[in-house]
Scaffold this active site. Structure first.
Site, PDB file in Angstrom:
ATOM      1  N   ASP A   1       2.639   3.853  -9.013  1.00  0.00           N
ATOM      2  CA  ASP A   1       2.180   5.245  -9.138  1.00  0.00           C
ATOM      3  C   ASP A   1       2.357   5.782 -10.545  1.00  0.00           C
ATOM      4  O   ASP A   1       1.739   6.781 -10.920  1.00  0.00           O
ATOM      5  CB  ASP A   1       2.932   6.141  -8.162  1.00  0.00           C
ATOM      6  CG  ASP A   1       2.423   5.936  -6.760  1.00  0.00           C
ATOM      7  OD1 ASP A   1       2.732   4.888  -6.165  1.00  0.00           O
ATOM      8  OD2 ASP A   1       1.679   6.804  -6.279  1.00  0.00           O
TER       9      ASP A   1
ATOM     10  N   ALA B   1      -2.143   6.385  -5.649  1.00  0.00           N
ATOM     11  CA  ALA B   1      -2.246   7.090  -6.933  1.00  0.00           C
ATOM     12  C   ALA B   1      -3.690   7.300  -7.421  1.00  0.00           C
ATOM     13  O   ALA B   1      -4.082   8.433  -7.736  1.00  0.00           O
ATOM     14  CB  ALA B   1      -1.410   6.353  -7.973  1.00  0.00           C
TER      15      ALA B   1
HETATM   16  O1  MRU Z   1       2.969   7.673  -0.894  1.00  0.00           O
HETATM   17  P1  MRU Z   1       1.722   6.873  -1.113  1.00  0.00           P
HETATM   18  O2  MRU Z   1       1.215   6.214   0.116  1.00  0.00           O
HETATM   19  O3  MRU Z   1       0.682   7.657  -1.850  1.00  0.00           O
HETATM   20  O4  MRU Z   1       2.201   5.707  -2.092  1.00  0.00           O
HETATM   21  C1  MRU Z   1       1.258   4.795  -2.559  1.00  0.00           C
HETATM   22  C2  MRU Z   1       1.864   3.676  -3.293  1.00  0.00           C
HETATM   23  O5  MRU Z   1       3.062   3.588  -3.463  1.00  0.00           O
HETATM   24  C3  MRU Z   1       0.920   2.664  -3.874  1.00  0.00           C
HETATM   25  O6  MRU Z   1       1.547   1.426  -3.975  1.00  0.00           O
HETATM   26  C4  MRU Z   1       0.512   3.149  -5.274  1.00  0.00           C
HETATM   27  O7  MRU Z   1      -0.057   4.416  -5.207  1.00  0.00           O
HETATM   28  C5  MRU Z   1      -0.418   2.235  -5.918  1.00  0.00           C
HETATM   29  S1  MRU Z   1      -2.022   2.464  -5.207  1.00  0.00           S
HETATM   30  C6  MRU Z   1      -3.179   1.530  -5.839  1.00  0.00           C
END
Ligand code: MRU
Length: 371
Positions: free
Chosen positions: A244, A55
């Site tokens: 996110d 995110a």
């Molecule tokens: O689909 P992604 O890899 O972008 O998902 C990321 C996540 O679910 C993380 O846990 C979230 O973005 C937190 S990042 C600090």
């Protein structure tokens, strides 16, 4: 963070002073490759194809995408087109909109000549903000790991379970969920991480395991469905995951499968912490299950798997029979009642409106005048 002794961030302005460097995360852990983004469309593609993900990082890359657009054509119409294209790349993480809106606000009222410099400056400020924020999350989360270290038997490390990748690759530096782990390791606390593989894209197996390994943190990759068993047998001291989108009521939306880990943690009395920067909080919504848009991605992420063959070739294979229907939900929502506490840059709080408002009092609605 350092890779083989060299300090990296996950996004940067390259030596030419304008193109944007990223690490191509689709190539990890098999190759450490960098890419140059030269247009807003490049930035949108990198986010959509998950060359960058996580995110906070997609917010920072989108912000630089507007900088690239402003450099090429800073007219209102061109910026609005780029904003819409970047915003449409991924629907769940609220950081994307937060970062894009921040850059657009910085450009408001400026003539077209001044916009590119202002957009780059704002994108850089977003990136710096993220680094400082994640460092502070790490310091606050470290206290929780120190407390767990005091409770554990002396003959074993603190065992932390994490899901997906919420490390420095998912942010600009440090990470959210992994920042306290890096700090605990650096402080000499014996620590071991259970890394959920995180199907279907395997961010845990491919990215978290790689990051932790590069930093020298002991870890074990497990199948996604192993966490409950480990918790039943006292082999997880605490869980820390990222998010996110966090609602004003403290519900958290994170990578698919997070909810099941929270349920298992709840059933076994294992603390379940969620680490997040302010940019992840969506103050406009309360009920995460009903209100957060859940991204659905391509079926091929489920039907195919990428890996290194015995001969060293990186290759994709299909793992499902032809013709089976496939669904690929990328995120799920963990209701606040299953979250032990939120770890933010301002401290640790209850996963509730009161908890969040205690740390972010400026978000309290103004008191209505009597009469
Ligand atoms: O689909 P992604 O890899 O972008 O998902 C990321 C996540 O679910 C993380 O846990 C979230 O973005 C937190 S990042 C600090």
């Amino acid at each position: 963070m350092k890779i083989d002794g060299v300090a990296y961030r996950s996004v940067w302005v390259r030596d030419d002073g304008w193109s944007v460097g990223i690490i191509d995360q689709t190539k990890l852990p098999h190759a450490f490759a960098m890419l140059a983004l030269t247009t807003a469309a490049d930035a949108a593609h990198a986010i959509r194809a998950m060359q960058v993900r996580g995110a906070p990082l997609i917010g920072a890359v989108a912000a630089y995408g507007l900088g690239l657009q402003a450099r090429a054509d800073a007219s209102d119409a061109a910026l609005k087109r780029a904003y819409d294209e970047l915003l449409a790349t991924r629907p769940t993480a609220v950081n994307l909109m937060w970062a894009l809106d921040r850059v657009m606000a910085a450009l408001a009222g400026l003539g077209t000549q001044a916009r590119a410099a202002a957009a780059y400056a704002e994108a850089a400020a977003i990136a710096e903000d993220d680094v400082a924020t994640c460092r502070a999350i790490g310091r606050h989360g470290l206290g929780l790991i120190e407390a767990a270290a005091k409770r554990r038997p002396a003959d074993r490390p603190v065992n932390v379970l994490t899901h997906c990748n919420a490390g420095w690759l998912a942010t600009v530096d440090w990470g959210t969920a992994l920042a306290p782990i890096y700090m605990a390791h650096d402080a000499g606390i014996p620590i071991h991480v259970w890394v959920d593989e995180t199907r279907p894209r395997n961010q845990g197996a491919s990215l978290t395991a790689w990051e932790l390994g590069k930093h020298g943190v002991r870890h074990t990759v497990i199948a996604d469905n192993a966490g409950g068993h480990l918790m039943q047998h006292g082999r997880v001291d605490l869980c820390i995951v990222g998010t996110d989108r966090t609602t004003a009521e403290g519900d958290v939306c994170n990578k698919i499968g997070t909810y099941l880990k929270a349920l298992a943690a709840h059933d076994n009395g294992v603390p379940f912490y969620v680490a997040l920067p302010h940019s992840t909080i969506d103050w406009a919504i309360g009920d995460g299950v009903r209100e957060i848009p859940i991204e659905e991605r391509a079926a091929t992420e489920v039907t195919e798997i990428l890996g290194r063959a015995a001969d060293g070739r990186v290759t994709t294979v299909t793992i499902t029979p032809p013709g089976s229907a496939v669904a690929n939900f990328a995120f799920d929502v963990t209701p606040a009642r299953y979250v032990t506490a939120l770890i933010t840059e301002r401290g640790v709080c209850a996963a509730s409106r009161d908890g969040l408002l205690g740390l972010y009092p400026e978000r309290r609605p103004p008191a209505r005048a009597a009469g």
